[in-house]
Design a protein around this motif. Sequence first.
Motif, PDB file in Angstrom:
ATOM      1  N   LEU A 130      11.427  22.919   1.897  1.00  0.00           N
ATOM      2  CA  LEU A 130      12.309  21.757   2.073  1.00  0.00           C
ATOM      3  C   LEU A 130      13.296  21.689   0.905  1.00  0.00           C
ATOM      4  CD1 LEU A 130      12.776  19.167   3.798  1.00  0.00           C
ATOM      5  CD2 LEU A 130      11.143  18.022   2.296  1.00  0.00           C
ATOM      6  N   GLU A 131      14.571  21.499   1.234  1.00  0.00           N
ATOM      7  CA  GLU A 131      15.599  21.432   0.198  1.00  0.00           C
ATOM      8  C   GLU A 131      16.614  20.349   0.540  1.00  0.00           C
ATOM      9  OE1 GLU A 131      19.058  24.445  -0.566  1.00  0.00           O
ATOM     10  OE2 GLU A 131      17.296  25.174  -1.675  1.00  0.00           O
ATOM     11  N   VAL A 132      16.900  19.470  -0.437  1.00  0.00           N
ATOM     12  CA  VAL A 132      17.894  18.405  -0.261  1.00  0.00           C
ATOM     13  C   VAL A 132      19.094  18.724  -1.143  1.00  0.00           C
ATOM     14  CG1 VAL A 132      18.360  15.929  -0.439  1.00  0.00           C
ATOM     15  CG2 VAL A 132      16.068  16.730   0.210  1.00  0.00           C
ATOM     16  N   SER A 133      20.294  18.647  -0.582  1.00  0.00           N
ATOM     17  CA  SER A 133      21.503  18.958  -1.343  1.00  0.00           C
ATOM     18  C   SER A 133      21.717  17.937  -2.465  1.00  0.00           C
ATOM     19  CB  SER A 133      22.726  18.977  -0.410  1.00  0.00           C
ATOM     20  OG  SER A 133      22.921  17.695   0.169  1.00  0.00           O
ATOM     21  N   GLU A 134      22.506  18.324  -3.471  1.00  0.00           N
ATOM     22  CA  GLU A 134      22.720  17.461  -4.635  1.00  0.00           C
ATOM     23  C   GLU A 134      23.384  16.145  -4.253  1.00  0.00           C
ATOM     24  OE1 GLU A 134      24.711  19.441  -7.772  1.00  0.00           O
ATOM     25  OE2 GLU A 134      23.167  20.980  -8.034  1.00  0.00           O
ATOM     26  N   ASP A 135      24.285  16.188  -3.272  1.00  0.00           N
ATOM     27  CA  ASP A 135      24.966  14.949  -2.866  1.00  0.00           C
ATOM     28  C   ASP A 135      24.144  14.139  -1.865  1.00  0.00           C
ATOM     29  OD1 ASP A 135      25.136  16.452  -0.575  1.00  0.00           O
ATOM     30  OD2 ASP A 135      27.326  16.638  -0.595  1.00  0.00           O
ATOM     31  N   LYS A 136      22.914  14.611  -1.552  1.00  0.00           N
ATOM     32  CA  LYS A 136      21.975  13.899  -0.666  1.00  0.00           C
ATOM     33  C   LYS A 136      22.470  13.786   0.777  1.00  0.00           C
ATOM     34  CE  LYS A 136      19.794  13.105  -4.505  1.00  0.00           C
ATOM     35  NZ  LYS A 136      18.656  13.953  -4.898  1.00  0.00           N
TER      36      LYS A 136
END
Length: 289
Positions: A134-140
Amino acid sequence: MQTVRLAAAFFTVLLLSAQSVSGSYPRAQNVTWKSTNFKTILTWEPKPSSEYSYTVEFSQVGGDKQRTPHCIRSSGTVCDLSSSLTELNAYYTADVLSEPPLGANSDLTEFPYTSSPRFCPYKETDIGKPDFKLEVSEDKKKTTLYVTDPLTALFKDGRQLNIRDIFSDQLQYRVTYRKNKSTGKKVYDSKTNVIELTNLDRGESYCFYVQAYIPSRSIDKQLGEVSQTQCSNDDSKSILEVYSVGVIAAAIFLILLLVGLIIAVTVICCRRRRNALKSGKEGLPLRDV
């Protein structure tokens, strides 16, 4: 003459007894296929006594019967046929024969047996749970799931095959997700192993699990085993959600202890200074008037 008759009768009784024993092998029961990721096992009951054993014969429907060496006159109640069912789209049946133990003979030419239901590996093997990252981008704004195809029990050219190698574009993945503090669920189907979700609320924690999904199968075989659930981080978590009660209590205790030490040291220093000043005044000579 009477002695001859008695001997013949005794021999007949022995022969009938031997035939009765030979024909008394119990049939196998509950013959069942169990298959996950093309690891295909034929199982049955009961465990045999020392007086008989089991042999497995299998074939494609309408084809010639075959045997596998490790399932001939065996005392077990399972037979691994994973590498023997080479035509994955074909239907197979198997017979479990009750025979004499290995090394023993019998007068029977045909042995009692129990047949299995039909089984097609491609359509009926269960699919195990996949792993995913699971990976969430920096800008969410985007959450990405990277799904790993489960491995199968099959090999080709020395390489272990995964389920994508076998099902190709028939294989999809179903993602089920919800907000961390909610019970309402949503579903998203993807044809690829990299799944991007962009319609999530920013800053919220979401929980996800993944299943293999093969729409071409019958409804009861379309979905695979559920993966482990993973949750994204919540940027708005309270201190009680981030740290356990024990950690918070320990931190408060340390802070109070430190404050207490500072107060104690300050009080001691003030008393010493006051005593020093008093002693200094008492030691001064009186001024002449």
